[in-house]
Design an enzyme around this catalytic site. Structure first.
Site, short mmCIF file in Angstrom:
data_model
loop_
_atom_site.label_atom_id
_atom_site.label_comp_id
_atom_site.label_asym_id
_atom_site.label_seq_id
_atom_site.Cartn_x
_atom_site.Cartn_y
_atom_site.Cartn_z
N GLY A 18 0.71 -1.28 0.10
CA GLY A 18 0.06 0.07 -0.09
C GLY A 18 0.94 1.38 0.02
NE ARG A 79 -1.77 -4.53 -1.56
CZ ARG A 79 -1.46 -4.11 -0.52
NH1 ARG A 79 -0.32 -4.52 0.27
NH2 ARG A 79 -2.13 -3.22 0.26
CG ASP A 110 3.92 -6.73 8.24
OD1 ASP A 110 3.44 -6.54 6.99
OD2 ASP A 110 3.37 -7.11 9.01
CB THR A 133 2.69 0.45 6.17
OG1 THR A 133 1.42 0.22 6.53
CG2 THR A 133 3.36 -0.07 7.61
CG ASP A 135 -1.97 -0.64 7.86
OD1 ASP A 135 -2.98 0.73 7.49
OD2 ASP A 135 -1.78 -1.57 7.19
CG ASP A 137 1.11 -3.13 10.40
OD1 ASP A 137 2.02 -2.46 9.71
OD2 ASP A 137 0.35 -4.19 9.96
NE ARG A 179 -2.16 -5.25 6.92
CZ ARG A 179 -0.77 -5.73 6.85
NH1 ARG A 179 -0.68 -6.47 5.90
NH2 ARG A 179 0.19 -5.64 7.66
CE LYS A 218 -32.44 12.96 26.51
NZ LYS A 218 -33.64 12.82 25.58
#
Length: 326
Positions: A18, A79, A110, A133, A135, A137, A179, A218
């Site tokens: 990505g 990809r 990764d 990335t 993410d 991660d 992800r 509320k």
């Protein structure tokens, strides 16, 4: 200059997986640092696909000018499912060497590092990973390139949604990317004053969530949901909650706007530092490593640790989000 024990003359750089804001700043840093070391640089187009297609271009001082502020990646990404085949990896390494490429700098996450690690193990091709990335991660670095920009993009959207939420006293379930990681959701939730954050790393207690929302009946209410939370995402969470609460709600999927746009200053700085560090590491003989940032310093670790390790989210941060929303 470094001693160059790997006898590098030309290196290749690619962006994989990505796209993330700041990838172009990293390409620029890799190229200009390598040229400073006296190396030639080529950029492979469309990630690993460019390796087995031998699709590359020479990168120069001029060709990477005026890209530091641009989102996406000028080299393109993809990809590359063919790269799962060992024969393809071996052929790619052979084509690299035929083109005079002595090492690769892989800018990605990764999954990209996993592919690079396999190619290194099977062919001996030197590789160096740079974590990029949204993410966030990747194990071994506090932040990845693109994360800060993605968080700020999502935060801007949430600030705008809050205006509508307050006007109608509705519940908003806002799904962010990530992800299988909840890092974006947690940072956005804390910075955006969310009432709760739901992430893949923690089980969701619908009854507790319903009780919390009932106490705020509320008031405008905002729940940030990570996209990998469960099948159906924010829509499924909202459906379950609506079975208990007779209250109007809306679901907003922020989607790919979080991956685009001009990178933040923080991402440009991080990308520049990591890109230069990657080249320096190769020049010092580091092979099959990843560069990262930890405690304000550049770090280097075996690339296998980066994709095997699991980056944790601090529970106290999630607990704090709920405390501050009470």
């Amino acid at each position: 200059m470094a001693s160059n024990p790997l006898n590098l003359r030309r290196i290749g750089v690619l962006t994989s997986g990505g796209d993330a804001p700041g990838m172009n700043a990293c390409i620029r840093a890799v190229t200009r640092r390598a040229l400073w070391h006296g190396l030639e640089v080529v950029g492979f187009r469309h990630g690993f696909c460019g390796l087995h297609d031998s699709d590359f271009e020479a990168l120069t001082l001029r060709s990477v000018g005026n890209i530091i502020q641009r989102g996406g990646t000028v080299l393109g990404s993809a990809r590359c499912w063919e790269f799962h085949d060992q024969a393809v990896r071996e052929r790619s390494a052979s084509l690299c060497r035929d083109s005079g490429v002595d090492a690769l700098v892989i800018i990605g996450g990764d999954g990209s590092f996993y592919g690079g690690n396999l190619m290194h193990q099977e062919t001996g091709m030197p590789v160096l990973g740079v974590p990029a990335t949204i993410d966030n991660d990747v194990y071994g670095t506090v932040y990845t390139i693109g994360f800060d920009t993605a968080v700020n993009t999502a935060l801007d959207a949430i600030d705008r949604i809050r205006d509508t939420a307050q006007s109608f006293e509705r519940i908003f379930f806002i799904e962010v990317m990530g992800r299988l990681s909840g890092h974006i959701a947690v940072d956005v939730g804390l910075a955006g004053g969310a009432d709760d954050v739901l992430i893949p790393e923690r089980p969701t207690d619908i009854e507790a969530l319903v009780q919390h929302l009932r106490e705020r009946e509320k008031e405008s209410t905002m729940v940030v949901v990570s996209e990998g939370k469960e099948e159906g995402g924010a829509f499924e969470i909202a459906r379950k909650v609506s079975e208990h609460l007779q209250r109007e709600y809306r679901v907003v999927i922020l989607g790919h706007i979080q991956r685009g746009g001009s990178p933040s200053a923080r991402d440009r700085v991080l990308a520049s530092l990591l890109g230069a560090e990657a080249v320096d590491a190769l020049m010092e003989g580091y092979d099959c490593h990843m560069v990262g940032s930890s405690a304000g310093k550049m770090v280097r670790l075996p690339i296998q640790e980066a994709w095997e390790g699991r980056k944790e989210i601090e529970s106290r941060v999630i607990d704090l989000i709920r405390v501050l929303a009470s």
